[in-house]
Write a protein that holds these residues in place. Structure first.
Motif, PDB file in Angstrom:
ATOM      1  N   UNK A   1       0.829  -1.210   0.000  1.00 22.70           N
ATOM      2  CA  UNK A   1       0.000   0.000   0.000  1.00 22.70           C
ATOM      3  C   UNK A   1       0.858   1.253   0.000  1.00 22.70           C
ATOM      4  N   UNK A   2       1.988   1.203   0.712  1.00 23.63           N
ATOM      5  CA  UNK A   2       2.888   2.348   0.714  1.00 23.63           C
ATOM      6  C   UNK A   2       3.427   2.609  -0.687  1.00 23.63           C
ATOM      7  N   UNK A   3       3.828   1.540  -1.375  1.00 26.60           N
ATOM      8  CA  UNK A   3       4.407   1.704  -2.702  1.00 26.60           C
ATOM      9  C   UNK A   3       3.394   2.242  -3.707  1.00 26.60           C
ATOM     10  N   UNK A   4       2.115   1.900  -3.521  1.00 22.24           N
ATOM     11  CA  UNK A   4       1.075   2.337  -4.453  1.00 22.24           C
ATOM     12  C   UNK A   4       0.587   3.757  -4.166  1.00 22.24           C
ATOM     13  N   UNK A   5       0.934   4.286  -3.005  1.00 18.41           N
ATOM     14  CA  UNK A   5       0.437   5.612  -2.634  1.00 18.41           C
ATOM     15  C   UNK A   5       0.997   6.691  -3.564  1.00 18.41           C
ATOM     16  N   UNK A   6       0.148   7.624  -3.914  1.00 20.31           N
ATOM     17  CA  UNK A   6       0.563   8.728  -4.774  1.00 20.31           C
ATOM     18  C   UNK A   6       0.926   9.980  -3.973  1.00 20.31           C
ATOM     19  N   UNK A   7       0.732   9.912  -2.652  1.00 25.41           N
ATOM     20  CA  UNK A   7       1.058  11.055  -1.808  1.00 25.41           C
ATOM     21  C   UNK A   7       2.557  11.127  -1.561  1.00 25.41           C
ATOM     22  N   UNK A   8       3.049  12.336  -1.406  1.00 26.89           N
ATOM     23  CA  UNK A   8       4.468  12.522  -1.091  1.00 26.89           C
ATOM     24  C   UNK A   8       4.776  12.070   0.328  1.00 26.89           C
ATOM     25  N   UNK A   9       3.864  12.379   1.247  1.00 29.29           N
ATOM     26  CA  UNK A   9       4.046  12.026   2.665  1.00 29.29           C
ATOM     27  C   UNK A   9       2.724  11.477   3.186  1.00 29.29           C
ATOM     28  N   UNK A  10       2.779  10.376   3.923  1.00 24.78           N
ATOM     29  CA  UNK A  10       1.567   9.819   4.524  1.00 24.78           C
ATOM     30  C   UNK A  10       1.822   9.514   5.997  1.00 24.78           C
ATOM     31  N   UNK A  11       0.723   9.369   6.731  1.00 27.70           N
ATOM     32  CA  UNK A  11       0.808   9.038   8.159  1.00 27.70           C
ATOM     33  C   UNK A  11       0.409   7.570   8.343  1.00 27.70           C
ATOM     34  N   UNK A  12       1.226   6.839   9.073  1.00 26.22           N
ATOM     35  CA  UNK A  12       1.011   5.407   9.285  1.00 26.22           C
ATOM     36  C   UNK A  12       0.980   5.138  10.783  1.00 26.22           C
ATOM     37  N   UNK A  13      -0.099   4.541  11.263  1.00 34.05           N
ATOM     38  CA  UNK A  13      -0.223   4.223  12.688  1.00 34.05           C
ATOM     39  C   UNK A  13      -0.267   2.717  12.879  1.00 34.05           C
ATOM     40  N   UNK A  14       0.588   2.204  13.773  1.00 40.05           N
ATOM     41  CA  UNK A  14       0.674   0.773  14.054  1.00 40.05           C
ATOM     42  C   UNK A  14       0.686   0.535  15.554  1.00 40.05           C
ATOM     43  N   UNK A  15       0.343  -0.687  15.943  1.00 42.25           N
ATOM     44  CA  UNK A  15       0.495  -1.098  17.332  1.00 42.25           C
ATOM     45  C   UNK A  15       1.925  -1.587  17.543  1.00 42.25           C
ATOM     46  N   UNK A  16       2.424  -1.434  18.762  1.00 39.89           N
ATOM     47  CA  UNK A  16       3.771  -1.907  19.080  1.00 39.89           C
ATOM     48  C   UNK A  16       3.733  -2.630  20.418  1.00 39.89           C
ATOM     49  N   UNK A  17       4.440  -3.747  20.489  1.00 39.10           N
ATOM     50  CA  UNK A  17       4.483  -4.576  21.693  1.00 39.10           C
ATOM     51  C   UNK A  17       5.876  -4.532  22.300  1.00 39.10           C
ATOM     52  N   UNK A  18       5.940  -4.417  23.640  1.00 46.66           N
ATOM     53  CA  UNK A  18       7.223  -4.531  24.331  1.00 46.66           C
ATOM     54  C   UNK A  18       7.785  -3.241  24.881  1.00 46.66           C
ATOM     55  N   UNK A  19       7.075  -2.108  24.751  1.00 48.24           N
ATOM     56  CA  UNK A  19       7.574  -0.844  25.294  1.00 48.24           C
ATOM     57  C   UNK A  19       7.421  -0.837  26.812  1.00 48.24           C
ATOM     58  N   UNK A  20       8.486  -0.466  27.519  1.00 49.28           N
ATOM     59  CA  UNK A  20       8.436  -0.485  28.977  1.00 49.28           C
ATOM     60  C   UNK A  20       8.760   0.859  29.628  1.00 49.28           C
ATOM     61  N   UNK A  21       9.632   1.649  29.001  1.00 51.42           N
ATOM     62  CA  UNK A  21      10.144   2.827  29.688  1.00 51.42           C
ATOM     63  C   UNK A  21      10.549   3.890  28.670  1.00 51.42           C
ATOM     64  N   UNK A  22      11.091   5.011  29.182  1.00 54.99           N
ATOM     65  CA  UNK A  22      11.522   6.102  28.318  1.00 54.99           C
ATOM     66  C   UNK A  22      12.660   5.675  27.406  1.00 54.99           C
ATOM     67  N   UNK A  23      13.513   4.767  27.872  1.00 61.52           N
ATOM     68  CA  UNK A  23      14.614   4.284  27.043  1.00 61.52           C
ATOM     69  C   UNK A  23      14.086   3.547  25.813  1.00 61.52           C
ATOM     70  N   UNK A  24      13.007   2.789  25.995  1.00 59.81           N
ATOM     71  CA  UNK A  24      12.388   2.092  24.857  1.00 59.81           C
ATOM     72  C   UNK A  24      11.897   3.093  23.826  1.00 59.81           C
TER      73      UNK A  24
END
Length: 791
Positions: free
Chosen positions: A67-90
């Motif tokens: 989908x990213x490769x097919x996009x015609x926009x110069x810049x897009x916003x992508x939101x994903x879930x992430x697992x394993x974040x614990x602290x500010x260092x992460x």
């Protein structure tokens, strides 16, 4: 002094001098390659062991990248879930890795919600590479499926804000009465406003407790919400009656409003920590986030497995999940059935036979298969519909809480009725009797329980979080005290789902050219036994060289090196050898006969012995073969009668459905047993299905995490009982003073928050640093383990 892992800073297992596992080794290498050593400074203490499991099931990334490769926009916003974040260092290290990728524009990492929002240039940003880098550090990306914040915590936070504001205003109005304003229009205005605002506070803040209490009564499973709801209701009713009767001495409106607000704070603390733990995982939407490749009109499409129908052609690559029953291609294939039986060793499926849904394709080549049924009719769909073991929020329904609730409610009502009857018998005026009864109902409100107990649970769950144990069920830490048996699955639980050579030192007997030939054969195979050879040869250095090598399905690898035919594979095909399951031969002559075994989690043997010394029955329950299960039981020192092999999902369920078992597993075939067990735990693996349906999940050392869960649960229960004892003693004294007529609204307004502060201070003192108990001394930790079934 014990040495620590250079990445996670946890103690090193025997025989290791730098890293505790391959996962931590790879994570450290990436951090050094990217010059991100500041991560360790920001972390400021021990971290979580990085999982070693290979990443599978990332087909959704291909769809997203397409989908990213097919996009015609110069810049897009992508939101994903992430697992394993614990602290500010992460957060920092994820941001740094993103900013160094080509096409990266901006990123916002939300560890609380477990989300990452990226602004990228779609045609130049390599999402797959970014996801692989994060996986090396223990973070996993997934499709955006999580809610930013659940309705439960958002609603409670709103209620707290409203009730707190109302309570402050009630205190201001009642202060005029305490200061001497006892009559006149202004007095009526002040007391009327106080009653109206208290009514609003009770309506807004009392609702969650009243609904929960009514549900518990209907289900005949009493818990702490019942006395809280009863205290709010009766104290408000008594104060309201006193207000309209003109008895200011019996009106405890400010105390009722304060009590309601404090109870909401306690409930919010309880919900918040559970939601944080649930957001640590990728969201589990069952089939929604499982994808596969479908071939239609010669075009390969990425589709959700729920769209598959009978007759569809599927393209399966090595490591891909077989989502539906399918027909094996001509020539046959090898598959891993670890999700179905717990057996990780690949098995051969001949051409035309059925590939069972839930298998993983082994081997080195992609194959095309034909679906024999729609996904809805597949076995995998039934397994993924298996209900979990997570109890409903707010429910503490162990025998201890049921008994406490039953007696507390009965004694409170008895004290109120007794004080009224006693005052009437000694000739007190009706107005004075009313004041005494209302005082009893107000001071008997379980404020210490309602605020101190949630604080205790949050501290315990926070302590477990810091060592990689995440509690998802609100009543788990109550139920662990009732555990008598700890039942472990085998593959992926006590073992890592990998094989190792029993005697890797035997490789040193080979001449250099033979060792090189053996390494090249093993490097070209994805079979677990070949990977065991590669792992054993890695310290000596391995180089992949050009050679004529072919694979015989179900037998092994054959190649020509220096004009000689070398084979690595099954006995009989590669060469005759007794007492071996892997043979390396040259021109038909056996050069090395090897025996493989499953690679144990390094913490398993010692921790299991400690569990047994603490009085738990440790059991091994597996769908694997008898010989493998018996061999593992001997390595762990388990009695033969506590090791059961060949168990189906239904047999596993029956084995643990005795009301005293903690079930620890990691496969879909364990899901039914997880739901039937008293408690359940699992490692946080690649697919969120099972962790999303268990009481707790562990990131890092699994068996150590289970042991810590039991230790912290025991300390918590001891602390809670101490807090309950303190609260009961306070209530006995306060109710006695109320019965004697010594209690007043002003005194109640002072002693109630003081008692709450005191008991919360006791809880904090008892649970500070509880997660480090077993790091101080193994012997001390075992001594602190609960007596099974003591709760």
């Amino acid at each position: 002094m014990k040495r620590s892992c250079l990445h996670c800073q946890n103690p090193l297992p025997p025989g290791e001098d730098t890293f505790c596992c391959a996962g931590c080794r790879a994570a450290r290498a990436l951090i050094e390659e990217a010059h991100l050593e500041k991560y360790y400074e920001l972390r400021g203490g021990p971290g979580v062991v990085v999982p070693e499991a290979p990443v599978r099931g990332e087909i959704w990334l291909e769809a997203c990248q397409e989908q990213l490769q097919k996009s015609k926009d110069e810049v897009i916003r992508l939101e994903l879930d992430v697992q394993g974040l614990h602290c500010a260092a992460c957060v920092w290290v994820v941001e740094q890795l993103f900013e160094r990728r080509e096409g990266a524009c901006g990123v916002v990492v939300n560890p609380g919600a477990g989300k990452i929002a990226m602004t990228v240039r779609p045609r130049s940003f390599d999402l797959g590479r970014f996801a692989r880098d994060l996986a090396r550090l223990g973070y996993r990306l997934g499709p955006s499926s999580k809610a930013e914040r659940s309705e439960a915590s958002r609603g409670l936070l709103l209620r707290i804000g409203i009730c707190a504001a109302l309570t402050v205003n009630v205190m201001i109005f009642t202060f005029s009465v305490y200061s001497g304003l006892v009559e006149g229009p202004l007095h009526g205005l002040m007391t009327g406003a106080a009653w109206a605002l208290t009514t609003l506070a009770v309506l807004v803040g009392g609702g969650p407790f009243v609904r929960s209490a009514l549900a518990s009564v209907q289900q005949r499973a009493l818990h702490l919400d019942l006395p809280i709801a009863l205290g709010i209701t009766l104290a408000y009713a008594g104060s309201s009656y006193a207000h309209f009767s003109g008895k200011d001495g019996a009106s405890y409106l400010d105390t009722v409003a304060t009590f309601t607000t404090l109870m909401l704070v306690g409930r919010f603390l309880q919900e918040r920590v559970l939601e944080r733990n649930r957001r640590q995982l990728l969201a589990d939407d069952g089939v929604e986030n499982l994808y596969t490749h479908r071939v239609r009109d010669g075009v390969v499409q990425v589709v959700r497995v729920g769209e598959l129908q009978e007759g569809d052609r599927l393209l399966l690559r090595p490591g891909d999940l077989v989502p539906v029953d399918a027909e094996a291609p001509e020539g046959g294939v090898q598959v891993s059935r670890e999700w179905i039986t717990g057996e990780s060793t690949p098995v051969a499926v001949p051409g035309g036979a059925v590939l069972e849904a839930g298998c993983f394709l082994a081997g080195d080549c992609a194959v095309e298969v034909k679906a024999r049924a729609a996904y809805a009719a597949s076995r995998l769909a039934g397994l993924l519909r298996t209900p979990g073991n997570v109890r409903e929020p707010g429910a503490r329904r162990t025998p201890f809480w049921s008994r406490l609730t039953r007696w507390y409610v009965a004694l409170t009502l008895l004290a109120a009725v007794g004080s009224g009857v006693g005052g009437w018998l000694v000739g007190r005026a009706p107005g004075r009797v009313l004041e005494i009864v209302v005082a009893v109902l107000v001071v008997a409100c379980p404020c210490a329980f309602g605020i101190a107990v949630p604080v205790a649970y949050e501290l315990a769950q926070g302590a477990l979080r810091r060592v990689g144990v995440f509690v998802r069920s609100p009543s788990l830490l109550d139920r662990v005290g009732m555990v008598r048996r700890v039942v472990f699955d085998k593959t992926g639980t006590l073992t890592l789902g990998e094989l190792e050579l029993e005697h890797p030192e035997e490789l040193c007997s080979l001449p250099p050219w033979a060792k090189k030939a053996l390494g090249n054969l093993a490097l070209r195979s994805r079979h677990p036994k070949s990977r065991a050879v590669v792992k054993a040869l890695e310290p000596q250095g391995l180089l992949l060289e050009d050679a004529s090598v072919r694979e015989e399905t179900g037998r092994g690898m054959e190649g020509i090196f220096e004009g000689k035919v070398c084979r690595l594979g099954a006995p009989g095909w590669a060469g005759e050898a007794k007492g071996a399951d892997l043979v390396f031969s040259v021109d038909g002559q056996v050069k090395l006969a090897m025996m493989t075994r499953e690679r144990l989690r390094h913490d398993a043997p010692g921790r299991i012995r400690e569990l047994e010394r603490a009085g738990y029955e440790v059991h091994l329950l597996s769908g694997d073969g008898v010989e493998r299960v018996a061999a593992l039981a001997r390595r762990l020192g388990l009695a033969p009668e506590r090791a059961r092999a060949g168990a189906s999902p239904e047999e596993k369920r029956a084995y643990v459905a005795t009301g005293d078992a903690l079930m620890v597993g990691d496969g879909v075939n364990d899901a039914a047993a997880m739901g039937a067990a008293l408690c359940s735990a699992t490692p946080a693996g690649e697919l969120p299905f099972l962790p999303a349906r268990t009481d707790a999940y562990v990131q890092g050392e699994l068996v150590t995490g289970v042991r810590r869960l039991l230790i912290v649960g025991d300390r918590l229960q001891r602390t809670v009982r101490g807090a309950v004892t303190f609260g009961l003693a306070y209530n006995v004294l306060a109710v006695s003073a109320a019965c004697m007529g010594w209690m007043s609204p002003l005194v109640a307004a002072v002693i109630m928050p003081l008692s709450s502060v005191a008991v919360v201070g006791y809880v904090i003192g008892r649970l500070r640093g509880v997660e480090r108990i077993d790091e101080e001394s193994a012997g001390e930790a075992v001594a602190l383990m609960p007596s099974p079934g003591a709760a």
